[in-house]
Write a protein that holds these residues in place. Structure first.
Motif, PDB file in Angstrom:
ATOM      1  N   LYS A 167      23.254  29.659  -5.463  1.00 28.41           N
ATOM      2  CA  LYS A 167      23.256  30.458  -6.745  1.00 28.41           C
ATOM      3  C   LYS A 167      24.491  30.265  -7.450  1.00 28.41           C
ATOM      4  CE  LYS A 167      21.006  33.853  -8.668  1.00 28.41           C
ATOM      5  NZ  LYS A 167      19.821  33.345  -9.101  1.00 28.41           N
ATOM      6  N   ARG A 168      25.740  30.191  -6.876  1.00 29.85           N
ATOM      7  CA  ARG A 168      26.640  29.526  -7.902  1.00 29.85           C
ATOM      8  C   ARG A 168      26.646  28.515  -8.542  1.00 29.85           C
ATOM      9  NH1 ARG A 168      29.735  31.896  -3.378  1.00 29.85           N
ATOM     10  NH2 ARG A 168      30.130  29.691  -2.693  1.00 29.85           N
ATOM     11  N   ARG A 169      26.178  27.393  -7.519  1.00 29.45           N
ATOM     12  CA  ARG A 169      25.929  26.211  -8.264  1.00 29.45           C
ATOM     13  C   ARG A 169      24.952  26.206  -9.430  1.00 29.45           C
ATOM     14  NH1 ARG A 169      24.272  21.442  -3.784  1.00 29.45           N
ATOM     15  NH2 ARG A 169      22.780  20.965  -5.688  1.00 29.45           N
ATOM     16  N   GLU A 170      24.011  26.839  -9.256  1.00 31.98           N
ATOM     17  CA  GLU A 170      22.689  27.109 -10.325  1.00 31.98           C
ATOM     18  C   GLU A 170      23.239  27.968 -11.607  1.00 31.98           C
ATOM     19  OE1 GLU A 170      18.966  29.686 -11.147  1.00 31.98           O
ATOM     20  OE2 GLU A 170      19.318  29.276  -9.114  1.00 31.98           O
ATOM     21  N   MET A 171      24.259  28.795 -11.319  1.00 34.29           N
ATOM     22  CA  MET A 171      24.909  29.318 -12.559  1.00 34.29           C
ATOM     23  C   MET A 171      25.902  28.442 -13.257  1.00 34.29           C
ATOM     24  SD  MET A 171      23.580  32.426 -12.793  1.00 34.29           S
ATOM     25  CE  MET A 171      24.620  33.320 -13.846  1.00 34.29           C
ATOM     26  N   ARG A 172      26.560  27.620 -12.451  1.00 37.27           N
ATOM     27  CA  ARG A 172      27.284  26.515 -13.137  1.00 37.27           C
ATOM     28  C   ARG A 172      26.831  25.561 -14.033  1.00 37.27           C
ATOM     29  NH1 ARG A 172      29.699  23.838  -8.883  1.00 37.27           N
ATOM     30  NH2 ARG A 172      30.392  26.171  -7.969  1.00 37.27           N
ATOM     31  N   LYS A 173      25.637  25.184 -13.732  1.00 39.70           N
ATOM     32  CA  LYS A 173      24.728  24.315 -14.175  1.00 39.70           C
ATOM     33  C   LYS A 173      24.068  24.873 -15.479  1.00 39.70           C
ATOM     34  CE  LYS A 173      22.609  21.340 -10.607  1.00 39.70           C
ATOM     35  NZ  LYS A 173      21.132  21.349 -10.096  1.00 39.70           N
ATOM     36  N   LEU A 174      23.715  26.286 -15.504  1.00 39.94           N
ATOM     37  CA  LEU A 174      23.202  26.967 -16.523  1.00 39.94           C
ATOM     38  C   LEU A 174      24.288  26.962 -17.657  1.00 39.94           C
ATOM     39  CD1 LEU A 174      20.852  29.497 -15.131  1.00 39.94           C
ATOM     40  CD2 LEU A 174      20.297  27.702 -16.461  1.00 39.94           C
ATOM     41  N   ASP A 175      25.537  27.453 -17.254  1.00 37.25           N
ATOM     42  CA  ASP A 175      26.764  27.481 -18.065  1.00 37.25           C
ATOM     43  C   ASP A 175      27.023  26.426 -18.749  1.00 37.25           C
ATOM     44  OD1 ASP A 175      26.948  30.179 -17.451  1.00 37.25           O
ATOM     45  OD2 ASP A 175      28.533  29.981 -16.078  1.00 37.25           O
ATOM     46  N   GLU A 176      26.896  25.211 -17.927  1.00 42.92           N
ATOM     47  CA  GLU A 176      27.256  23.679 -18.902  1.00 42.92           C
ATOM     48  C   GLU A 176      26.242  23.677 -19.695  1.00 42.92           C
ATOM     49  OE1 GLU A 176      27.491  20.977 -15.364  1.00 42.92           O
ATOM     50  OE2 GLU A 176      29.197  21.745 -14.833  1.00 42.92           O
ATOM     51  N   ARG A 177      24.885  23.756 -19.446  1.00 45.02           N
ATOM     52  CA  ARG A 177      24.007  23.526 -20.438  1.00 45.02           C
ATOM     53  C   ARG A 177      24.060  24.559 -21.690  1.00 45.02           C
ATOM     54  NH1 ARG A 177      18.490  24.028 -16.966  1.00 45.02           N
ATOM     55  NH2 ARG A 177      18.975  22.642 -15.624  1.00 45.02           N
ATOM     56  N   ARG A 178      24.503  25.585 -21.431  1.00 46.99           N
ATOM     57  CA  ARG A 178      24.513  26.417 -22.637  1.00 46.99           C
ATOM     58  C   ARG A 178      25.626  26.128 -23.415  1.00 46.99           C
ATOM     59  NH1 ARG A 178      24.902  32.302 -20.840  1.00 46.99           N
ATOM     60  NH2 ARG A 178      25.796  31.183 -19.235  1.00 46.99           N
ATOM     61  N   GLU A 179      26.812  25.459 -22.824  1.00 47.65           N
ATOM     62  CA  GLU A 179      28.185  25.104 -23.550  1.00 47.65           C
ATOM     63  C   GLU A 179      27.333  23.763 -24.340  1.00 47.65           C
ATOM     64  OE1 GLU A 179      31.436  25.013 -25.574  1.00 47.65           O
ATOM     65  OE2 GLU A 179      30.806  26.640 -24.250  1.00 47.65           O
ATOM     66  N   LEU A 180      27.065  23.047 -23.670  1.00 53.33           N
ATOM     67  CA  LEU A 180      26.691  21.780 -24.584  1.00 53.33           C
ATOM     68  C   LEU A 180      25.647  21.971 -25.681  1.00 53.33           C
ATOM     69  CD1 LEU A 180      25.920  19.186 -21.516  1.00 53.33           C
ATOM     70  CD2 LEU A 180      27.747  19.116 -23.239  1.00 53.33           C
ATOM     71  N   ARG A 181      24.660  22.863 -25.445  1.00 52.22           N
ATOM     72  CA  ARG A 181      23.732  23.227 -26.378  1.00 52.22           C
ATOM     73  C   ARG A 181      24.410  23.965 -27.644  1.00 52.22           C
ATOM     74  NH1 ARG A 181      20.153  25.830 -23.396  1.00 52.22           N
ATOM     75  NH2 ARG A 181      21.167  27.963 -23.688  1.00 52.22           N
ATOM     76  N   ARG A 182      25.431  25.070 -27.292  1.00 45.31           N
ATOM     77  CA  ARG A 182      26.359  25.452 -28.176  1.00 45.31           C
ATOM     78  C   ARG A 182      27.089  24.593 -29.147  1.00 45.31           C
ATOM     79  NH1 ARG A 182      31.405  26.753 -28.446  1.00 45.31           N
ATOM     80  NH2 ARG A 182      32.029  28.327 -29.902  1.00 45.31           N
ATOM     81  N   GLN A 183      27.761  23.479 -28.260  1.00 43.93           N
ATOM     82  CA  GLN A 183      28.249  22.437 -29.036  1.00 43.93           C
ATOM     83  C   GLN A 183      27.767  21.698 -29.908  1.00 43.93           C
ATOM     84  OE1 GLN A 183      31.647  22.834 -28.663  1.00 43.93           O
ATOM     85  NE2 GLN A 183      32.015  21.506 -30.329  1.00 43.93           N
ATOM     86  N   ARG A 184      26.382  21.177 -29.523  1.00 47.90           N
ATOM     87  CA  ARG A 184      25.427  20.479 -30.410  1.00 47.90           C
ATOM     88  C   ARG A 184      25.195  21.266 -31.571  1.00 47.90           C
ATOM     89  NH1 ARG A 184      20.683  20.232 -27.091  1.00 47.90           N
ATOM     90  NH2 ARG A 184      20.112  21.966 -28.424  1.00 47.90           N
ATOM     91  N   ASP A 185      24.782  22.593 -31.405  1.00 47.65           N
ATOM     92  CA  ASP A 185      24.496  23.389 -32.602  1.00 47.65           C
ATOM     93  C   ASP A 185      25.507  23.534 -33.495  1.00 47.65           C
ATOM     94  OD1 ASP A 185      21.825  23.364 -31.287  1.00 47.65           O
ATOM     95  OD2 ASP A 185      22.084  25.541 -30.873  1.00 47.65           O
ATOM     96  N   MET A 186      26.906  23.845 -33.011  1.00 45.70           N
ATOM     97  CA  MET A 186      27.955  23.817 -33.995  1.00 45.70           C
ATOM     98  C   MET A 186      28.013  22.556 -34.558  1.00 45.70           C
ATOM     99  SD  MET A 186      29.072  26.818 -33.715  1.00 45.70           S
ATOM    100  CE  MET A 186      30.806  27.141 -34.100  1.00 45.70           C
ATOM    101  N   ASP A 187      28.074  21.592 -34.052  1.00 46.10           N
ATOM    102  CA  ASP A 187      28.063  20.074 -34.894  1.00 46.10           C
ATOM    103  C   ASP A 187      27.163  19.953 -35.795  1.00 46.10           C
ATOM    104  OD1 ASP A 187      30.481  19.456 -33.336  1.00 46.10           O
ATOM    105  OD2 ASP A 187      29.200  18.259 -31.785  1.00 46.10           O
ATOM    106  N   ALA A 188      25.865  20.437 -35.674  1.00 50.21           N
ATOM    107  CA  ALA A 188      24.887  20.178 -36.429  1.00 50.21           C
ATOM    108  C   ALA A 188      25.012  21.231 -37.661  1.00 50.21           C
ATOM    109  CB  ALA A 188      23.609  20.422 -35.702  1.00 50.21           C
ATOM    110  N   LEU A 189      25.562  22.176 -37.487  1.00 55.13           N
ATOM    111  CA  LEU A 189      25.880  23.129 -38.551  1.00 55.13           C
ATOM    112  C   LEU A 189      27.185  22.693 -39.425  1.00 55.13           C
ATOM    113  CD1 LEU A 189      25.261  26.624 -37.103  1.00 55.13           C
ATOM    114  CD2 LEU A 189      23.773  25.442 -38.649  1.00 55.13           C
ATOM    115  N   GLY A 190      27.800  21.926 -38.877  1.00 57.35           N
ATOM    116  CA  GLY A 190      29.074  21.518 -39.542  1.00 57.35           C
ATOM    117  C   GLY A 190      30.229  22.368 -39.406  1.00 57.35           C
ATOM    118  N   THR A 191      30.203  23.057 -38.228  1.00 54.97           N
ATOM    119  CA  THR A 191      31.563  24.061 -37.887  1.00 54.97           C
ATOM    120  C   THR A 191      31.964  23.728 -36.554  1.00 54.97           C
ATOM    121  OG1 THR A 191      29.924  25.606 -36.767  1.00 54.97           O
ATOM    122  CG2 THR A 191      30.462  25.758 -39.313  1.00 54.97           C
ATOM    123  N   GLY A 192      31.659  22.575 -36.054  1.00 56.82           N
ATOM    124  CA  GLY A 192      32.349  22.193 -34.903  1.00 56.82           C
ATOM    125  C   GLY A 192      33.543  21.559 -34.849  1.00 56.82           C
ATOM    126  N   PRO A 193      34.443  21.327 -33.841  1.00 54.77           N
ATOM    127  CA  PRO A 193      35.756  20.877 -34.098  1.00 54.77           C
ATOM    128  C   PRO A 193      36.091  19.780 -34.886  1.00 54.77           C
ATOM    129  CG  PRO A 193      35.030  20.793 -31.752  1.00 54.77           C
ATOM    130  CD  PRO A 193      34.107  21.353 -32.739  1.00 54.77           C
TER     131      PRO A 193
END
Length: 81
Positions: free
Chosen positions: A50-76
């Motif tokens: 369960k911890r491994r699954e949650m870690r994978k989901l968190d990583e996917r969420r962070e990658l998706r968030r970063q990709r969306d922020m870059d697409a909006l032009g508000t990324g780092p």
């Protein structure tokens, strides 16, 4: 999973009477299945998978968030200094 595969391999070798497995006692041949049961009991009791699954989901969420922020032009990369 590896223990189950090993158990199936040993069971097949015993059934086909392949040496040296054919001469082994049945409890040696079936012991990987017992090991797999112990592993799964421990993994379920401690929440290992369960911890491994949650870690994978968190990583996917962070990658998706970063990709969306870059697409909006508000990324780092796009921030003004």
């Amino acid at each position: 999973m590896y223990l189950v595969l090993l158990g199936l391999l040993l069971l097949t070798l015993k059934w086909m009477e392949v040496e040296p497995v054919a001469q082994w006692a049945w409890w040696w041949v079936l012991s990987p299945f017992g090991g797999a049961m112990l592993w799964w009991a421990w993994a379920d009791a401690t929440g290992y998978y369960k911890r491994r699954e949650m870690r994978k989901l968190d990583e996917r969420r962070e990658l998706r968030r970063q990709r969306d922020m870059d697409a909006l032009g508000t990324g780092p990369k796009n921030r003004r200094r």
